[in-house]
Design a protein around this motif. Structure first.
Motif, PDB file in Angstrom:
ATOM      1  N   MET B   1      58.927  23.080  57.739  1.00  0.00           N
ATOM      2  CA  MET B   1      58.936  22.255  56.529  1.00  0.00           C
ATOM      3  C   MET B   1      59.552  20.894  56.792  1.00  0.00           C
ATOM      4  O   MET B   1      59.632  20.063  55.906  1.00  0.00           O
ATOM      5  N   GLY B   2      60.039  20.658  57.997  1.00  0.00           N
ATOM      6  CA  GLY B   2      60.571  19.340  58.321  1.00  0.00           C
ATOM      7  C   GLY B   2      61.988  19.172  57.818  1.00  0.00           C
ATOM      8  O   GLY B   2      62.498  19.985  57.042  1.00  0.00           O
ATOM      9  N   ALA B   3      62.600  18.121  58.278  1.00  0.00           N
ATOM     10  CA  ALA B   3      63.988  17.855  57.904  1.00  0.00           C
ATOM     11  C   ALA B   3      64.078  17.395  56.453  1.00  0.00           C
ATOM     12  O   ALA B   3      63.143  16.821  55.915  1.00  0.00           O
ATOM     13  N   THR B   4      65.194  17.681  55.857  1.00  0.00           N
ATOM     14  CA  THR B   4      65.419  17.222  54.496  1.00  0.00           C
ATOM     15  C   THR B   4      65.756  15.732  54.518  1.00  0.00           C
ATOM     16  O   THR B   4      66.534  15.284  55.348  1.00  0.00           O
ATOM     17  N   ASN B   5      65.147  15.020  53.632  1.00  0.00           N
ATOM     18  CA  ASN B   5      65.463  13.601  53.480  1.00  0.00           C
ATOM     19  C   ASN B   5      66.912  13.493  53.002  1.00  0.00           C
ATOM     20  O   ASN B   5      67.279  14.048  51.970  1.00  0.00           O
ATOM     21  N   GLU B   6      67.726  12.764  53.771  1.00  0.00           N
ATOM     22  CA  GLU B   6      69.160  12.709  53.437  1.00  0.00           C
ATOM     23  C   GLU B   6      69.398  12.300  51.985  1.00  0.00           C
ATOM     24  O   GLU B   6      70.176  12.896  51.269  1.00  0.00           O
ATOM     25  N   ALA B   7      68.717  11.268  51.591  1.00  0.00           N
ATOM     26  CA  ALA B   7      68.968  10.712  50.268  1.00  0.00           C
ATOM     27  C   ALA B   7      68.448  11.625  49.163  1.00  0.00           C
ATOM     28  O   ALA B   7      68.842  11.499  48.013  1.00  0.00           O
ATOM     29  N   GLY B   8      67.582  12.557  49.532  1.00  0.00           N
ATOM     30  CA  GLY B   8      67.019  13.432  48.508  1.00  0.00           C
ATOM     31  C   GLY B   8      66.123  12.694  47.535  1.00  0.00           C
ATOM     32  O   GLY B   8      65.816  13.197  46.462  1.00  0.00           O
ATOM     33  N   ASP B   9      65.700  11.465  47.925  1.00  0.00           N
ATOM     34  CA  ASP B   9      64.952  10.684  46.943  1.00  0.00           C
ATOM     35  C   ASP B   9      63.539  11.216  46.703  1.00  0.00           C
ATOM     36  O   ASP B   9      62.903  10.854  45.739  1.00  0.00           O
ATOM     37  N   TRP B  10      63.068  12.098  47.599  1.00  0.00           N
ATOM     38  CA  TRP B  10      61.776  12.731  47.333  1.00  0.00           C
ATOM     39  C   TRP B  10      61.876  13.576  46.065  1.00  0.00           C
ATOM     40  O   TRP B  10      60.886  13.749  45.356  1.00  0.00           O
ATOM     41  N   LEU B  11      63.073  14.064  45.777  1.00  0.00           N
ATOM     42  CA  LEU B  11      63.265  14.846  44.551  1.00  0.00           C
ATOM     43  C   LEU B  11      63.222  13.951  43.315  1.00  0.00           C
ATOM     44  O   LEU B  11      62.858  14.394  42.232  1.00  0.00           O
ATOM     45  N   ASP B  12      63.590  12.684  43.512  1.00  0.00           N
ATOM     46  CA  ASP B  12      63.504  11.734  42.395  1.00  0.00           C
ATOM     47  C   ASP B  12      62.069  11.333  42.109  1.00  0.00           C
ATOM     48  O   ASP B  12      61.771  10.762  41.064  1.00  0.00           O
ATOM     49  N   GLY B  13      61.189  11.606  43.077  1.00  0.00           N
ATOM     50  CA  GLY B  13      59.782  11.291  42.874  1.00  0.00           C
ATOM     51  C   GLY B  13      59.080  12.263  41.938  1.00  0.00           C
ATOM     52  O   GLY B  13      57.942  12.039  41.539  1.00  0.00           O
ATOM     53  N   VAL B  14      59.770  13.331  41.603  1.00  0.00           N
ATOM     54  CA  VAL B  14      59.206  14.335  40.697  1.00  0.00           C
ATOM     55  C   VAL B  14      59.610  14.012  39.265  1.00  0.00           C
ATOM     56  O   VAL B  14      60.755  13.655  38.998  1.00  0.00           O
ATOM     57  N   LYS B  15      58.666  14.126  38.362  1.00  0.00           N
ATOM     58  CA  LYS B  15      58.962  13.881  36.953  1.00  0.00           C
ATOM     59  C   LYS B  15      59.352  15.216  36.292  1.00  0.00           C
ATOM     60  O   LYS B  15      58.510  16.003  35.880  1.00  0.00           O
ATOM     61  N   TRP B  16      60.649  15.451  36.239  1.00  0.00           N
ATOM     62  CA  TRP B  16      61.173  16.689  35.645  1.00  0.00           C
ATOM     63  C   TRP B  16      61.020  16.625  34.133  1.00  0.00           C
ATOM     64  O   TRP B  16      61.190  15.564  33.537  1.00  0.00           O
ATOM     65  N   ASP B  17      60.706  17.762  33.530  1.00  0.00           N
ATOM     66  CA  ASP B  17      60.531  17.744  32.063  1.00  0.00           C
ATOM     67  C   ASP B  17      61.897  17.732  31.367  1.00  0.00           C
ATOM     68  O   ASP B  17      62.936  17.605  32.006  1.00  0.00           O
ATOM     69  N   GLU B  18      61.887  17.840  30.051  1.00  0.00           N
ATOM     70  CA  GLU B  18      63.121  17.697  29.275  1.00  0.00           C
ATOM     71  C   GLU B  18      64.129  18.811  29.589  1.00  0.00           C
ATOM     72  O   GLU B  18      65.316  18.656  29.331  1.00  0.00           O
ATOM     73  N   ARG B  19      63.623  19.899  30.214  1.00  0.00           N
ATOM     74  CA  ARG B  19      64.530  20.979  30.630  1.00  0.00           C
ATOM     75  C   ARG B  19      64.925  20.830  32.099  1.00  0.00           C
ATOM     76  O   ARG B  19      65.630  21.679  32.645  1.00  0.00           O
TER      77      ARG B  19
END
Lengths: 135, 135
Positions: B1-19
């Motif tokens: 799955m490759g290394a985790t992006n240190e900044a975790g900004d790939w997670l910010d690329g996801v539009k999480w819903d109100e929950r």
């Protein structure tokens, strides 16, 4: 898609969420590719069965959305499935025009997680401006 | 799955819903079958990448759910995709034990809409009581 059950009780078999919606996954007949996920309310699911074409509920526009109504990229529905918790629907579809995504790509899942983040890995097949050009 | 992006900004690329959740669709590598749809929060998606195994957020239990933690039916993740609106995730998985569904079936989408309503069309491969037997 078969006759509609008079009582519509198959619609009662679906566990609608607090907004009256269920997620609906469209999977392409033949290739098996997952094209998109959208939402359906009771009317959308009923109309999907009655018309044989995918009808979703647009949360942003708060109205029924007959997929392809502007683009012509309709989805012909060959089968409907329901999951174990009765709260997700799976559609087997044929994608008209070969374009499911409003970005002009074959499908909406065109970004892949790579080391540097989400990367678009599928080509734009048609300019969205051409798809949604106003008369 | 490759290394985790240190900044975790790939997670910010996801539009999480109100929950703080996104729907996550698990598709089987090889067969292309859609096995299930569940939900992920930020930690679940991060752990999915870090561990290479699907981790979901259980809405009913309100906790992280390492798929297969009780049943042994883990999902090995080979790829992650994000849709155009960044609010749905698609996983390419290998299903350990060949059983994704808590009913003991290969997949959760085992009910098909027929004239008489939703009909179970896939067999139970293993008794759920045997899957979830307490030591």
């Amino acid at each position: 898609m078969g006759a509609t059950n008079e009582a519509g009780d198959w619609l009662d078999g679906v566990k609608w969420d607090e907004r009256g919606l269920v997620p609906a996954i469209a999977q392409e007949r033949g290739t098996g590719q997952v094209l998109m996920m959208a939402w359906m309310n009771r009317d959308a699911l009923r109309l999907t069965r009655e018309t044989g074409h995918a009808v979703y509920w647009s949360r942003s526009r708060q109205r029924l959305w007959h997929k392809g109504e502007e683009s012509g990229h309709q989805q012909v529905v060959f089968g409907l499935r329901l999951d174990c918790d009765a709260d997700v629907v799976l559609l087997e579809v044929e994608q008209k025009g070969g374009i499911a995504c409003h970005t002009g790509r074959h499908r909406c899942f065109f970004r892949e997680l790579q080391d540097e983040g989400w990367v678009a890995v599928e080509p734009v097949l048609k300019d969205p401006n051409a798809i949604y050009a106003k008369g």
